[in-house]
Design an enzyme around this catalytic site. Structure first.
Site, short mmCIF file in Angstrom:
data_model
loop_
_atom_site.label_atom_id
_atom_site.label_comp_id
_atom_site.label_asym_id
_atom_site.label_seq_id
_atom_site.Cartn_x
_atom_site.Cartn_y
_atom_site.Cartn_z
N CYS A 76 77.68 21.82 138.47
CA CYS A 76 77.54 21.55 139.90
C CYS A 76 78.84 20.91 140.38
O CYS A 76 79.14 19.77 140.00
CB CYS A 76 76.34 20.61 140.13
SG CYS A 76 76.15 20.06 141.84
N ASN A 78 80.22 20.26 143.67
CA ASN A 78 80.19 19.17 144.66
C ASN A 78 79.60 17.92 144.02
O ASN A 78 80.04 16.79 144.30
CB ASN A 78 79.33 19.59 145.87
CG ASN A 78 80.02 20.64 146.72
OD1 ASN A 78 81.23 20.61 146.89
ND2 ASN A 78 79.26 21.58 147.24
N ASN A 172 77.53 28.23 135.69
CA ASN A 172 76.30 28.75 136.29
C ASN A 172 76.61 30.11 136.90
O ASN A 172 77.75 30.44 137.17
CB ASN A 172 75.76 27.76 137.32
CG ASN A 172 76.77 27.47 138.43
OD1 ASN A 172 77.95 27.80 138.34
ND2 ASN A 172 76.31 26.87 139.50
N HIS A 174 76.95 33.37 139.44
CA HIS A 174 77.18 33.64 140.86
C HIS A 174 77.34 35.13 141.11
O HIS A 174 77.98 35.83 140.32
CB HIS A 174 78.44 32.91 141.34
CG HIS A 174 78.27 31.42 141.37
ND1 HIS A 174 77.83 30.75 142.49
CD2 HIS A 174 78.42 30.48 140.41
CE1 HIS A 174 77.75 29.46 142.22
NE2 HIS A 174 78.09 29.25 140.96
N ASN A 205 73.00 32.38 141.84
CA ASN A 205 73.47 31.83 143.13
C ASN A 205 74.12 32.98 143.90
O ASN A 205 74.92 33.73 143.32
CB ASN A 205 74.49 30.72 142.88
CG ASN A 205 73.87 29.52 142.18
OD1 ASN A 205 73.16 28.73 142.78
ND2 ASN A 205 74.12 29.40 140.87
N GLU A 223 71.65 29.17 147.22
CA GLU A 223 71.70 28.67 145.85
C GLU A 223 70.42 28.97 145.06
O GLU A 223 69.31 28.85 145.58
CB GLU A 223 71.92 27.15 145.85
CG GLU A 223 73.32 26.74 146.22
CD GLU A 223 73.60 25.32 145.78
OE1 GLU A 223 73.02 24.88 144.78
OE2 GLU A 223 74.40 24.65 146.46
N ARG A 224 70.62 29.32 143.81
CA ARG A 224 69.51 29.42 142.87
C ARG A 224 68.79 28.08 142.85
O ARG A 224 69.43 27.04 142.71
CB ARG A 224 70.05 29.77 141.49
CG ARG A 224 69.04 29.80 140.38
CD ARG A 224 69.66 30.12 139.04
NE ARG A 224 70.59 29.09 138.57
CZ ARG A 224 71.12 29.08 137.35
NH1 ARG A 224 70.84 30.06 136.49
NH2 ARG A 224 71.97 28.13 136.98
N CYS A 232 78.49 24.69 148.48
CA CYS A 232 78.21 24.85 147.05
C CYS A 232 79.56 24.92 146.35
O CYS A 232 80.32 25.88 146.57
CB CYS A 232 77.39 26.11 146.80
SG CYS A 232 77.12 26.45 145.05
N GLY A 233 79.88 23.92 145.54
CA GLY A 233 81.21 23.85 144.93
C GLY A 233 81.46 24.99 143.97
O GLY A 233 82.47 25.71 144.08
N GLY A 235 79.92 27.72 143.92
CA GLY A 235 79.87 28.95 144.71
C GLY A 235 81.18 29.21 145.43
O GLY A 235 81.64 30.36 145.51
N1 LIG Z 1 75.49 22.83 144.57
C1 LIG Z 1 76.14 23.02 143.29
C2 LIG Z 1 75.68 24.24 142.59
C3 LIG Z 1 74.38 24.08 142.00
C4 LIG Z 1 74.06 25.37 141.37
C5 LIG Z 1 72.60 25.57 141.23
N2 LIG Z 1 72.02 26.01 142.48
C6 LIG Z 1 72.34 26.59 140.15
O1 LIG Z 1 73.30 27.08 139.56
O2 LIG Z 1 71.16 26.85 139.92
C7 LIG Z 1 77.64 23.03 143.38
O3 LIG Z 1 78.18 22.35 144.24
O4 LIG Z 1 78.27 23.71 142.54
#
Ligand SMILES: N[C@H](CCC[C@H](N)C(=O)O)C(=O)O
Length: 289
Positions: A76, A78, A172, A174, A205, A223-224, A232-233, A235
């Site tokens: 994650c 952010n 994660n 994308h 995501n 987001e997933r 979403c960082g 993302g």
């Molecule tokens: N908000 C997060 C990503 C969370 C990712 C999450 N949604 C997943 O991979 O399931 C960010 O800033 O990268």
């Protein structure tokens, strides 16, 4: 159980941060993360971040992340910026005062987080991955075509539309597509459909990016496990990497999300993605759960 927490956000992507070193959260379950993340019945947040003791040598902390649907997350971005601001403000690490850097252990490896003098944070997000099976994504038989270095995967949606997506892992998963107008893009409907598409056994995501110029994009991310967030960082990193591989972006790239701006640099395959952006503390609180 009474727990102290800190509410934070990075470009509008918001988090509940727990000091899981001085508090024992081992009994909490996915139901608890859902309850805490619920915006009507709980504190409310996109993700929950745990600051924990590391279990591997050389790391300052372990960083564990849960989506507000209770699912565990590999990375994650952010949240990482808020993590380092939190451990600095809470005085949880001595040497940070000098180096202003911490090394954190995450599910998929390690990350180095740097607290800049202006209060922004730079995160070394590690090198992106492009092997579909690692995402994981099931792409057998899906028509694909190359564009510059990137392989685009064609996905058919329920009403017959076809979309060319880039697959990028930032730890994660994308799935990123380019749109002509991100504000008009069907993020809530197509994002929800692609999040749980059978191509993605562990969901995905879903990123939508509009190329403003080779050094600037606007993004929205479904987001997933959390739905559309204001930023979403990981993302944003995935979108920049996909755009560079497709030959439409040049590093560094300014990323405009609905909740704020991020700056992302990537020198190419095998190199780490560097992301800089804000980290804000909103309030401290305590909750009985
Ligand atoms: N908000 C997060 C990503 C969370 C990712 C999450 N949604 C997943 O991979 O399931 C960010 O800033 O990268």
């Amino acid at each position: 159980m009474e727990l102290k927490f800190t509410k934070m956000h990075g470009a509008g992507n918001d988090f509940i941060v727990f000091n899981a070193i001085e508090q024992d959260l081992s009994a909490l379950t996915a139901d608890d993360w859902r309850a805490l993340g619920n915006r009507q019945f709980g504190i409310g947040a996109d993700q929950i971040l745990l600051v924990e003791k590391p279990t591997i040598a050389g790391m300052d902390f372990k960083y564990t992340i849960y989506n507000n649907d209770g699912s565990l997350v590999e990375n994650c971005g952010n949240g990482a910026r808020c993590f380092v601001k939190y451990v600095y403000d809470q005085g949880l690490t001595q040497h940070l005062a000098n180096t202003r850097e911490v090394a954190v252990q995450i599910a998929t490896g390690t990350m180095v987080l740097k607290l800049n003098d202006d209060g922004s944070v730079t995160v070394n997000m590690g090198a992106p991955g492009f092997v579909a099976a690692d995402l994981p994504a099931v792409v057998d038989g899906l028509p694909t075509r190359a564009q510059a270095e990137d392989t685009l995967y064609e996905v058919q949606l329920t009403h017959g539309e076809r979309r060319d997506i880039s697959l990028v892992s930032m730890g994660n998963p994308h799935a990123v597509q380019i749109v002509t107008d991100v504000d008009a893009a069907p993020v809530l409907t197509e994002g929800a459909e692609l999040e749980v598409h059978p191509m993605f056994p562990r969901r995905v995501n879903v990123g939508f990016m509009q190329v403003m110029n080779p050094h600037h994009i606007k993004v929205r991310i479904f987001e997933r496990g959390a739905g559309e967030t204001l930023a979403c960082g990981t993302g944003a990193c995935a979108a920049v990497v996909a755009g560079i591989r497709r030959g439409v972006l040049t590093s560094p790239v300014r990323v405009s999300a609905r909740g704020g701006e991020l700056s992302i640099a990537w020198a190419g395959t095998g190199e780490p993605v560097l992301m800089s952006g804000p980290a804000v503390t909103v309030f401290d609180g305590q909750i009985t759960i």
